[in-house]
Write an enzyme that holds these catalytic residues in place. Sequence first.
Site, mmCIF file in Angstrom:
data_model
loop_
_atom_site.group_PDB
_atom_site.id
_atom_site.type_symbol
_atom_site.label_atom_id
_atom_site.label_comp_id
_atom_site.label_asym_id
_atom_site.label_seq_id
_atom_site.Cartn_x
_atom_site.Cartn_y
_atom_site.Cartn_z
ATOM 1 N N VAL A 15 0.830 -1.213 0.000
ATOM 2 C CA VAL A 15 0.000 0.000 0.000
ATOM 3 C C VAL A 15 0.860 1.257 0.000
ATOM 4 C CG1 VAL A 15 -1.870 1.238 1.125
ATOM 5 C CG2 VAL A 15 -1.827 -1.257 1.210
ATOM 6 N N LYS A 203 -13.920 -5.460 8.787
ATOM 7 C CA LYS A 203 -14.546 -4.465 7.907
ATOM 8 C C LYS A 203 -16.041 -4.346 8.207
ATOM 9 C CE LYS A 203 -11.142 -5.486 4.333
ATOM 10 N NZ LYS A 203 -10.830 -6.397 3.233
ATOM 11 N N GLY A 307 -5.239 -4.740 -3.309
ATOM 12 C CA GLY A 307 -4.178 -4.465 -4.280
ATOM 13 C C GLY A 307 -3.688 -3.030 -4.145
HETATM 14 N N1 HSE Z 1 -6.538 -8.817 2.472
HETATM 15 C C1 HSE Z 1 -7.531 -7.870 2.154
HETATM 16 C C2 HSE Z 1 -8.471 -8.465 1.107
HETATM 17 C C3 HSE Z 1 -6.895 -6.618 1.639
HETATM 18 O O1 HSE Z 1 -8.093 -9.460 0.481
HETATM 19 O O2 HSE Z 1 -9.568 -7.984 0.936
HETATM 20 C C4 HSE Z 1 -7.827 -5.451 1.504
HETATM 21 O O3 HSE Z 1 -8.361 -5.089 2.735
#
Ligand code: HSE
Length: 447
Positions: A15, A203, A307
Site C-alpha cells: 500500500v 470491515k 491491491g
Molecule cells: N486482504 C484484504 C483483502 C486486503 O483481500 O480484501 C484489503 O483489505
Amino acid sequence: MSNSIKLAILGLGTVGTGVITLINDNLDELKRRSGRDIIITEVGTRRQRDDIDENIIQNSDLMAIAASDNVDIVIEVIGGTTLAKDVIMHAIKNGKHVVTANKALLAEHGNEIFAFAEANNVHVAYEAAVAGGIPIIKVMREALAANKIDWLAGIINGTGNFIMTEMRDKGRSFADVLNEAQELGYAEADPTFDVEGIDAAHKLALLASIAFGIPLQFDKVYCEGITGITLQDVNYAEELGYRIKHLGFAVRRDGQGDNNAAGIELRVHPTLIPQDALLANVNGVKNAVLVNSHPLGQTLYCGDGAGAGATASAVMADVMDLVRVLGSKDGDDQSNIGHHVPHLAFIPEQLSDTPILRAEQMTTGYYLRVHANDNPGVLADITRILSDAGINIDAILQKPAHKVGQVPVIILTLPVVESQMNLAIEKIEKLETITDKVVRIRLDELA
Ligand code: HSE
C-alpha cells in the site's frame, strides 16, 4: 503553487509504495483538485531504500515522524494493532491528521482512537480500511446520510472472493490460488485473516457502526471462513440456482415474528445467494457492498477490493478530503476539522446501545446436506423433524443412491431462527439412518 501539504507515509509495503506511485502518476490532478502542493516529506521504513526520492527523509523511528514539524498528515500503512496504535495515538497527540488502511486496528480499538482524535481536534480517516478502492465509507457517511439503513450485505474480502472464483471457474486448488493472491499483494500478512473471515469481520464492524450509529463491536461479529466449503456444495448450490459467496451481513431486526429478537445481526459466513443476483456475479478480487436503505432502496457499490492501486486510491481520497478542510498555512492557520463528518457518521453522543444479537438469535435461510442410508422413510423422517420445528422447506434435491447405498439429500429452507435450526439438526443427526454430520450453509435471497 503555494501552501504545500506535507505527508508522511509509515510503511512501504504494497500500500505504501502504491501511494507513492499514485502521487507520482497523478500529482498534477491532485494539485488541480486541491489547489495545494502535496509533497511526501518523510517515510517510515525499517531499512534505507534506494528507490525513494532523495528529497524524502527515510526514518525508522516512526514515533519521531508522528511528531515531526515537517508533517501535516500521517498515513499509517504498517498494519498490526500494537506499534500502529502507538504511532497513531502519538500522531494525534501531536495534532496530526491520520489516514489509515488498518481495519484490524480500528475494528478493535477504533472507539478509543476516534475519541482521542475528537478530543485533540484532528481526524482519523479510513476509507482504505474497507473494500479497497470502493468509496463505501464516503458513500455511507455522506451520500446516504439522509437514509435509514436497514441492512447491508457485502463481499468485503478480495482474497477470499478471488480464491472462490478461481476454484469454481478453473478448478484450481485452494493453496495454489491463495499463493497467487499473496504474490499479487491481496492477502493479509497473516492470510488466515482472509480465509477465516477475520478480515471481513473487521470491515463489517466498521460498516455496521456507520450504518446504524453504534460503537465498534468487532468481538460480537459472528464469523465463519471459506476453508470448509467443498466443490460438492458449490456444485449442488449451482444446480439449485444459487452461488456460494463469502459475505458479511449487518441487519437491523425489529423483533417482529415468532422467536425473533430485536437488535442487530453482525455476521460473516459463506452464503448461498441467487445466481442471478448482482452480488453473485462479482468475481475475482472485486468487492461489492449492497446497501438497503429507506427511502432510497437497494444500491450496489463495486470495485477492486485489494491491491496497491485500489488501496492507494482510497488512501489518497482521504488525503484530498483532509487537504480541503485544512486551513491555509499562509493565512490564519485554522483548520475546519470541526466541520468534518463524524468518524462513525453519527455524532458521538448519539451512538446507540442497540444490542448485537447472538448467533442463535439470528435469522437466515439454510442449505442442508444430509447423508443418509438408502432406507425407506428416511426422507420422511428428515422432513418431519423440520416441519415439527416449524421450518419451511423451499427445495429438496436427492441424487440416486442405487450405486453407493447412501443418499446425499440437499434441502433449502426459508428463513428460520438459528436456535430452531440447531435443535432440528441435533434431532436429524440422532436418526439411525444418518451417517454423517449435517453440512449447513446459510442462504439469503437478498430481497
Ligand atoms: N486482504 C484484504 C483483502 C486486503 O483481500 O480484501 C484489503 O483489505
